[in-house]
Design a protein around this motif. Sequence first.
Motif: not given
Length: 179
Positions: A58-63, A177
């Motif tokens: 997971s490499t979304d902009q929010y986390s 994280s």
Amino acid sequence: GVGAPSNGSEGATNAARKPMLDIEARFRIESENVGDSVRRLHALVERAHGYVVQESISTDQYSPPQADLTLRVPATDARKFFSELESLGQLRGRNVESKDIGKDYFDAELRLQTLEQSRIRYEELLTKATSVEDTVAVQARLEELRERTETLKGEIRWLRDRAAQATVHVNFFSPQSVV
């Protein structure tokens, strides 16, 4: 007969001497560059003659980036693989469980021998069957024995595979994280 006990005790001694281990390991590794760590892990797995079963990144902009992988590596080299794996970042968690499945394997092998002997007896009965009812009854029993045999062979293959390959779950996460 007379042969059965010696075969049984022989197998039991072998199982006692060399345990048949089902190894399952979990690693949490902090990494500055999750993508790079995943690439390095793939190379490690390939060198170990293993394979990746499951992978999610997971490499979304929010986390911050995170990756979860499940892999299988030959059990004989598992310890060496674990130490190489730990060099891919900061180790933050490690859990290795080894369960001896030798008895389950040995029991399944014995049940398979018993089923094979029953099948041979029923095949002999089939040749001696005189009525349609007898023939149908014996064929039904033979079919049931075949199904149970196939199920057992599958269980034996599964146990062999579990002992041959260690299952490793790896979680990579970046420092930011940490909650």
